[in-house]
Design an enzyme around this catalytic site. Structure first.
Site, PDB file in Angstrom:
ATOM      1  N   GLN A  99      11.569  -5.202   3.468  1.00 17.65           N
ATOM      2  CA  GLN A  99      12.265  -6.350   4.045  1.00 17.65           C
ATOM      3  C   GLN A  99      11.276  -7.171   4.864  1.00 17.65           C
ATOM      4  O   GLN A  99      10.353  -6.615   5.462  1.00 17.65           O
ATOM      5  CB  GLN A  99      13.433  -5.896   4.905  1.00 17.65           C
ATOM      6  CG  GLN A  99      13.067  -4.881   5.975  1.00 17.65           C
ATOM      7  CD  GLN A  99      14.280  -4.255   6.630  1.00 17.65           C
ATOM      8  OE1 GLN A  99      15.277  -4.924   6.844  1.00 17.65           O
ATOM      9  NE2 GLN A  99      14.193  -2.972   6.953  1.00 17.65           N
TER      10      GLN A  99
ATOM     11  N   GLU B 227       0.893  -1.173   0.000  1.00 17.69           N
ATOM     12  CA  GLU B 227       0.000   0.000   0.000  1.00 17.69           C
ATOM     13  C   GLU B 227       0.925   1.215   0.000  1.00 17.69           C
ATOM     14  O   GLU B 227       1.470   1.602   1.031  1.00 17.69           O
ATOM     15  CB  GLU B 227      -0.905  -0.005   1.231  1.00 17.69           C
ATOM     16  CG  GLU B 227      -1.788  -1.265   1.328  1.00 17.69           C
ATOM     17  CD  GLU B 227      -1.254  -2.295   2.326  1.00 17.69           C
ATOM     18  OE1 GLU B 227      -0.465  -1.936   3.200  1.00 17.69           O
ATOM     19  OE2 GLU B 227      -1.630  -3.468   2.200  1.00 17.69           O
TER      20      GLU B 227
HETATM   21  O1  DUT Z   1       0.809  -5.024   3.658  1.00 20.86           O
HETATM   22  C1  DUT Z   1       0.435  -6.209   3.628  1.00 20.86           C
HETATM   23  C2  DUT Z   1       0.119  -6.910   4.807  1.00 20.86           C
HETATM   24  C3  DUT Z   1      -0.283  -8.241   4.707  1.00 20.86           C
HETATM   25  N1  DUT Z   1      -0.373  -8.842   3.492  1.00 20.86           N
HETATM   26  C4  DUT Z   1      -0.804 -10.235   3.361  1.00 20.86           C
HETATM   27  C5  DUT Z   1      -0.125 -11.146   4.369  1.00 20.86           C
HETATM   28  C6  DUT Z   1      -1.187 -11.471   5.356  1.00 20.86           C
HETATM   29  O2  DUT Z   1      -1.014 -12.802   5.836  1.00 20.86           O
HETATM   30  C7  DUT Z   1      -2.474 -11.306   4.550  1.00 20.86           C
HETATM   31  C8  DUT Z   1      -3.658 -10.917   5.377  1.00 20.86           C
HETATM   32  O3  DUT Z   1      -3.347  -9.778   6.120  1.00 20.86           O
HETATM   33  P1  DUT Z   1      -4.305  -9.324   7.301  1.00 20.86           P
HETATM   34  O4  DUT Z   1      -4.593 -10.493   8.197  1.00 20.86           O
HETATM   35  O5  DUT Z   1      -3.760  -8.084   7.909  1.00 20.86           O
HETATM   36  O6  DUT Z   1      -5.604  -8.945   6.433  1.00 20.86           O
HETATM   37  P2  DUT Z   1      -7.134  -8.907   6.835  1.00 20.86           P
HETATM   38  O7  DUT Z   1      -7.712  -7.695   6.232  1.00 20.86           O
HETATM   39  O8  DUT Z   1      -7.296  -9.114   8.314  1.00 20.86           O
HETATM   40  O9  DUT Z   1      -7.659 -10.157   6.020  1.00 20.86           O
HETATM   41  P3  DUT Z   1      -8.109 -11.619   6.555  1.00 20.86           P
HETATM   42  O10 DUT Z   1      -9.507 -11.434   7.053  1.00 20.86           O
HETATM   43  O11 DUT Z   1      -8.006 -12.510   5.354  1.00 20.86           O
HETATM   44  O12 DUT Z   1      -7.114 -11.979   7.653  1.00 20.86           O
HETATM   45  O13 DUT Z   1      -2.191 -10.283   3.607  1.00 20.86           O
HETATM   46  C9  DUT Z   1      -0.073  -8.146   2.327  1.00 20.86           C
HETATM   47  O14 DUT Z   1      -0.142  -8.676   1.222  1.00 20.86           O
HETATM   48  N2  DUT Z   1       0.317  -6.851   2.441  1.00 20.86           N
END
Ligand code: DUT
Length: 178
Positions: A139, A122
């Site tokens: 990283q 993002e």
């Molecule tokens: O900047 C980021 C942060 C995380 N991820 C990936 C890795 C992580 O394992 C997944 C889900 O992230 P997160 O749990 O924060 O997302 P969510 O919005 O809570 O989705 P979900 O309900 O699928 O957990 O997205 C990214 O691609 N970019």
């Protein structure tokens, strides 16, 4: 605790950490450098709606780079496909990208045990800056987990971002019930 370089190498040997492509030179003392993939995206609409599926349009970074502007929010992607089966991966920026005024994630740097895929970035910038595909952009650092994982991310039926491809993926907030 954060995994050291030798511990990351051990996990790579066991395939509990997968990094593709992998380059030993990208391994730091306690992190692994990831790079900007060629696809960027922006939302089609100026006003986003957290309850709706906000669509994005993709464009490719040309060989001679692409200028990012502060008033535009971009989604990017890591060049690297990653898998992390036994640790919590965190995506962080790099000091060198930060010093160019580039943020690569908005609030969520944490990944999940079992996340497999490319990472969506993002991206926002503080002043106009030209970026290039393949440049070091962030990283990954790895934290050990306390306790047993009942359901890994790649086994969760409702995981929104499992198996992300080599293009940025837009917010799937609309799949949440609220
Ligand atoms: O900047 C980021 C942060 C995380 N991820 C990936 C890795 C992580 O394992 C997944 C889900 O992230 P997160 O749990 O924060 O997302 P969510 O919005 O809570 O989705 P979900 O309900 O699928 O957990 O997205 C990214 O691609 N970019």
């Amino acid at each position: 605790m954060i995994l050291s370089d030798t511990r990351i190498l051990e996990e790579i040997a066991k395939e509990t950490i997968v990094l593709k492509p992998y380059d030993r030179n990208c391994l730091g003392s306690n992190s692994y450098d990831v790079h900007l993939g060629k696809w960027l995206a922006t939302y089609k609409e100026h006003i986003l709606d957290a309850k709706k599926h906000n669509e994005i349009e993709y464009f490719e970074i040309p060989d001679d780079g692409f200028v990012l502007y502060p008033h535009i929010f971009y989604l990017g992607v890591t060049l690297e496909y990653t898998e992390t089966h036994a640790h919590v991966p965190f995506l962080e920026g790099k000091s060198s990208t930060g010093r160019l005024g580039i943020d690569i994630h908005a609030t969520a740097g944490k990944g999940d045990v079992g996340f497999c895929g490319h990472w969506t970035l993002e991206i926002s910038v503080k002043q106009p800056v030209k970026v290039y595909k393949g440049m070091p952009v962030g990283q990954l650092i790895y934290f050990p987990v306390e306790g047993t994982i009942e359901v890994a991310y790649n086994q969760k039926a409702n995981a929104k971002y499992s198996g992300q491809p080599d293009r940025p993926i837009e917010s799937m907030m609309w799949k949440n019930k609220f």
